[in-house]
Design a protein around this motif. Structure first.
Motif, PDB file in Angstrom:
ATOM      1  N   GLN A  79       0.827  -1.205   0.000  1.00  0.00           N
ATOM      2  CA  GLN A  79       0.000   0.000   0.000  1.00  0.00           C
ATOM      3  C   GLN A  79       0.863   1.258   0.000  1.00  0.00           C
ATOM      4  OE1 GLN A  79      -2.248   0.479   3.614  1.00  0.00           O
ATOM      5  NE2 GLN A  79      -2.766   2.590   3.153  1.00  0.00           N
ATOM      6  N   LYS A  80       1.830   1.332   0.925  1.00  0.00           N
ATOM      7  CA  LYS A  80       2.695   2.504   1.018  1.00  0.00           C
ATOM      8  C   LYS A  80       3.591   2.633  -0.204  1.00  0.00           C
ATOM      9  CE  LYS A  80       1.256   4.054   4.957  1.00  0.00           C
ATOM     10  NZ  LYS A  80       0.510   5.328   5.014  1.00  0.00           N
ATOM     11  N   LYS A  81       4.037   1.507  -0.737  1.00  0.00           N
ATOM     12  CA  LYS A  81       4.898   1.530  -1.931  1.00  0.00           C
ATOM     13  C   LYS A  81       4.127   2.074  -3.127  1.00  0.00           C
ATOM     14  CE  LYS A  81       7.810  -1.566  -4.736  1.00  0.00           C
ATOM     15  NZ  LYS A  81       6.966  -1.717  -5.939  1.00  0.00           N
ATOM     16  N   GLN A  82       2.876   1.632  -3.292  1.00  0.00           N
ATOM     17  CA  GLN A  82       2.054   2.131  -4.391  1.00  0.00           C
ATOM     18  C   GLN A  82       1.772   3.619  -4.245  1.00  0.00           C
ATOM     19  OE1 GLN A  82      -1.474  -0.305  -4.692  1.00  0.00           O
ATOM     20  NE2 GLN A  82      -0.321  -2.147  -5.204  1.00  0.00           N
ATOM     21  N   GLU A  83       1.517   4.063  -3.007  1.00  0.00           N
ATOM     22  CA  GLU A  83       1.287   5.488  -2.757  1.00  0.00           C
ATOM     23  C   GLU A  83       2.524   6.304  -3.139  1.00  0.00           C
ATOM     24  OE1 GLU A  83       0.205   6.131   1.276  1.00  0.00           O
ATOM     25  OE2 GLU A  83      -1.738   5.127   1.120  1.00  0.00           O
ATOM     26  N   LEU A  84       3.702   5.826  -2.712  1.00  0.00           N
ATOM     27  CA  LEU A  84       4.943   6.548  -2.995  1.00  0.00           C
ATOM     28  C   LEU A  84       5.232   6.579  -4.485  1.00  0.00           C
ATOM     29  CD1 LEU A  84       7.393   8.040  -1.954  1.00  0.00           C
ATOM     30  CD2 LEU A  84       8.512   5.838  -1.529  1.00  0.00           C
ATOM     31  N   GLU A  85       5.028   5.452  -5.175  1.00  0.00           N
ATOM     32  CA  GLU A  85       5.255   5.399  -6.625  1.00  0.00           C
ATOM     33  C   GLU A  85       4.314   6.356  -7.357  1.00  0.00           C
ATOM     34  OE1 GLU A  85       4.786   1.242  -7.313  1.00  0.00           O
ATOM     35  OE2 GLU A  85       6.956   0.824  -7.118  1.00  0.00           O
ATOM     36  N   LYS A  86       3.091   6.503  -6.829  1.00  0.00           N
ATOM     37  CA  LYS A  86       2.124   7.445  -7.407  1.00  0.00           C
ATOM     38  C   LYS A  86       2.632   8.878  -7.234  1.00  0.00           C
ATOM     39  CE  LYS A  86      -2.630   9.105  -6.734  1.00  0.00           C
ATOM     40  NZ  LYS A  86      -3.876   8.932  -5.959  1.00  0.00           N
ATOM     41  N   TYR A  87       3.146   9.208  -6.037  1.00  0.00           N
ATOM     42  CA  TYR A  87       3.684  10.547  -5.791  1.00  0.00           C
ATOM     43  C   TYR A  87       4.900  10.825  -6.671  1.00  0.00           C
ATOM     44  CZ  TYR A  87       0.769  10.446  -1.582  1.00  0.00           C
ATOM     45  OH  TYR A  87      -0.300  10.364  -0.719  1.00  0.00           O
ATOM     46  N   ILE A  88       5.742   9.810  -6.875  1.00  0.00           N
ATOM     47  CA  ILE A  88       6.918   9.966  -7.734  1.00  0.00           C
ATOM     48  C   ILE A  88       6.492  10.270  -9.167  1.00  0.00           C
ATOM     49  CG2 ILE A  88       8.889   8.759  -8.758  1.00  0.00           C
ATOM     50  CD1 ILE A  88       9.154   7.236  -6.079  1.00  0.00           C
ATOM     51  N   ARG A  89       5.475   9.545  -9.649  1.00  0.00           N
ATOM     52  CA  ARG A  89       4.978   9.755 -11.021  1.00  0.00           C
ATOM     53  C   ARG A  89       4.389  11.158 -11.170  1.00  0.00           C
ATOM     54  NH1 ARG A  89      -0.040   9.107 -12.632  1.00  0.00           N
ATOM     55  NH2 ARG A  89      -0.595   7.742 -10.895  1.00  0.00           N
ATOM     56  N   ILE A  90       3.611  11.590 -10.162  1.00  0.00           N
ATOM     57  CA  ILE A  90       3.022  12.924 -10.209  1.00  0.00           C
ATOM     58  C   ILE A  90       4.110  13.997 -10.186  1.00  0.00           C
ATOM     59  CG2 ILE A  90       1.644  14.592  -8.900  1.00  0.00           C
ATOM     60  CD1 ILE A  90      -0.118  12.250  -7.992  1.00  0.00           C
ATOM     61  N   PHE A  91       5.103  13.815  -9.299  1.00  0.00           N
ATOM     62  CA  PHE A  91       6.188  14.800  -9.205  1.00  0.00           C
ATOM     63  C   PHE A  91       6.951  14.904 -10.521  1.00  0.00           C
ATOM     64  CE2 PHE A  91      10.734  15.580  -8.366  1.00  0.00           C
ATOM     65  CZ  PHE A  91      10.642  16.900  -7.944  1.00  0.00           C
ATOM     66  N   ASN A  92       7.237  13.773 -11.154  1.00  0.00           N
ATOM     67  CA  ASN A  92       7.963  13.801 -12.423  1.00  0.00           C
ATOM     68  C   ASN A  92       7.179  14.523 -13.512  1.00  0.00           C
ATOM     69  OD1 ASN A  92      10.226  12.441 -11.467  1.00  0.00           O
ATOM     70  ND2 ASN A  92       9.373  10.425 -11.920  1.00  0.00           N
ATOM     71  N   SER A  93       5.836  14.454 -13.444  1.00  0.00           N
ATOM     72  CA  SER A  93       5.011  15.097 -14.467  1.00  0.00           C
ATOM     73  C   SER A  93       4.919  16.616 -14.274  1.00  0.00           C
ATOM     74  CB  SER A  93       3.607  14.486 -14.471  1.00  0.00           C
ATOM     75  OG  SER A  93       2.878  14.876 -13.326  1.00  0.00           O
ATOM     76  N   ILE A  94       5.155  17.101 -13.037  1.00  0.00           N
ATOM     77  CA  ILE A  94       5.026  18.539 -12.771  1.00  0.00           C
ATOM     78  C   ILE A  94       6.359  19.184 -12.390  1.00  0.00           C
ATOM     79  CG2 ILE A  94       2.626  18.296 -12.026  1.00  0.00           C
ATOM     80  CD1 ILE A  94       3.635  18.516  -9.127  1.00  0.00           C
ATOM     81  N   LYS A  95       7.449  18.425 -12.457  1.00  0.00           N
ATOM     82  CA  LYS A  95       8.755  18.915 -12.017  1.00  0.00           C
ATOM     83  C   LYS A  95       9.168  20.200 -12.744  1.00  0.00           C
ATOM     84  CE  LYS A  95      12.115  16.096 -12.808  1.00  0.00           C
ATOM     85  NZ  LYS A  95      13.031  14.938 -12.656  1.00  0.00           N
ATOM     86  N   GLU A  96       8.984  20.242 -14.057  1.00  0.00           N
ATOM     87  CA  GLU A  96       9.369  21.424 -14.825  1.00  0.00           C
ATOM     88  C   GLU A  96       8.481  22.623 -14.481  1.00  0.00           C
ATOM     89  OE1 GLU A  96       9.524  20.580 -18.973  1.00  0.00           O
ATOM     90  OE2 GLU A  96      11.073  19.039 -18.773  1.00  0.00           O
ATOM     91  N   ASP A  97       7.183  22.363 -14.255  1.00  0.00           N
ATOM     92  CA  ASP A  97       6.269  23.445 -13.875  1.00  0.00           C
ATOM     93  C   ASP A  97       6.677  24.041 -12.531  1.00  0.00           C
ATOM     94  OD1 ASP A  97       4.388  23.192 -16.084  1.00  0.00           O
ATOM     95  OD2 ASP A  97       3.854  21.282 -15.190  1.00  0.00           O
ATOM     96  N   ILE A  98       7.043  23.165 -11.592  1.00  0.00           N
ATOM     97  CA  ILE A  98       7.471  23.624 -10.269  1.00  0.00           C
ATOM     98  C   ILE A  98       8.733  24.469 -10.378  1.00  0.00           C
ATOM     99  CG2 ILE A  98       8.380  22.883  -8.028  1.00  0.00           C
ATOM    100  CD1 ILE A  98       6.552  20.457  -8.202  1.00  0.00           C
ATOM    101  N   ALA A  99       9.681  24.004 -11.199  1.00  0.00           N
ATOM    102  CA  ALA A  99      10.940  24.733 -11.377  1.00  0.00           C
ATOM    103  C   ALA A  99      10.687  26.141 -11.925  1.00  0.00           C
ATOM    104  CB  ALA A  99      11.862  23.957 -12.310  1.00  0.00           C
ATOM    105  N   LYS A 100       9.752  26.267 -12.877  1.00  0.00           N
ATOM    106  CA  LYS A 100       9.428  27.580 -13.460  1.00  0.00           C
ATOM    107  C   LYS A 100       8.812  28.509 -12.425  1.00  0.00           C
ATOM    108  CE  LYS A 100       8.740  25.911 -18.192  1.00  0.00           C
ATOM    109  NZ  LYS A 100       7.738  25.646 -19.261  1.00  0.00           N
ATOM    110  N   VAL A 101       7.873  27.971 -11.627  1.00  0.00           N
ATOM    111  CA  VAL A 101       7.231  28.783 -10.591  1.00  0.00           C
ATOM    112  C   VAL A 101       8.251  29.219  -9.545  1.00  0.00           C
ATOM    113  CG1 VAL A 101       5.534  28.774  -8.726  1.00  0.00           C
ATOM    114  CG2 VAL A 101       4.955  27.762 -10.915  1.00  0.00           C
ATOM    115  N   LEU A 102       9.112  28.299  -9.120  1.00  0.00           N
ATOM    116  CA  LEU A 102      10.133  28.625  -8.121  1.00  0.00           C
ATOM    117  C   LEU A 102      11.095  29.681  -8.652  1.00  0.00           C
ATOM    118  CD1 LEU A 102      10.974  25.082  -6.702  1.00  0.00           C
ATOM    119  CD2 LEU A 102       9.825  26.931  -5.501  1.00  0.00           C
TER     120      LEU A 102
END
Length: 204
Positions: A79-102
């Motif tokens: 359960q925790k592994k799937q949750e973490l993998e989901k967060y990793i996938r989401i972070f990778n999809s928005i990483k560039e957007d976050i960098a631009k905002v920062l």
């Protein structure tokens, strides 16, 4: 006419002062058996709790006291592994957007005063704890790397503790930043856009 010009000048000065005052935002999240979050905004001498809303909090506590408390489901490694993998996938999809905002925030005098992350976790099997440790460390330091490389971060404290002797899961996050009022709307718009992207990725 002279009085009118003085009034206009005073109004412009007042607006300029208001826009130049820094807003201090404190975000705290903690999860053990239950999740607790708190968002506090400080503007000059004014302090306001954005979340949780006090009325909603009291109503929720009243309903919990009047009704039966829900049974807590035991967490599992999968359960925790799937949750973490989901967060990793989401972070990778928005990483560039976050960098631009920062990057935009940094140019407009936005400063992260501190970021504090404390975690303790353990599972039934030591091997599972070891696997999760690798994934979790990679995720946390990837996120902090993006923040550190694209913003002003004054202080950072990270303490990730795998527990190989007992089953447990505890997370604590505290982030404090300040920003000039004049830039809040633009940043809020970009943050909202990223939030919508997170929601979209989370439904996949």
């Amino acid at each position: 006419m002279q009085i009118f010009l003085i009034i206009i000048a005073v109004l412009i000065l007042a607006i300029a002062i208001c826009l130049s005052i820094s807003v201090r935002l404190s975000v705290t999240y903690e999860k053990y058996d239950t999740s607790n979050a708190e968002i506090i905004l400080k503007y000059g001498f004014i302090t306001y709790k954005l979340y949780p809303n006090q009325n909603k909090k009291e109503k929720s506590e009243k309903e919990e006291n009047e009704g039966d408390k829900p049974q807590k489901e035991p967490f599992s490694f999968e359960q925790k592994k799937q949750e973490l993998e989901k967060y990793i996938r989401i972070f990778n999809s928005i990483k560039e957007d976050i960098a631009k905002v920062l990057s935009y925030m940094t140019k407009r005098a936005v400063v992260f005063d501190s970021i504090e992350i404390k975690s303790e976790f353990g599972f039934d099997d030591a091997m599972q704890t070891g696997i999760f440790t690798g994934l979790y460390n990679g995720f946390v330091y990837s996120v902090l790397g993006v923040i550190h490389n694209n913003s002003k971060l004054r202080n950072m404290e990270v303490n990730l503790n795998p527990n190989f002797e007992k089953k447990c899961f505890y997370n604590h996050l505290c982030c404090i930043l300040h920003i000039k009022t004049v830039h809040i709307m633009i940043i809020a718009f970009n943050v909202l856009r990223i939030y919508r992207k997170i929601k979209k990725e989370g439904r996949k």
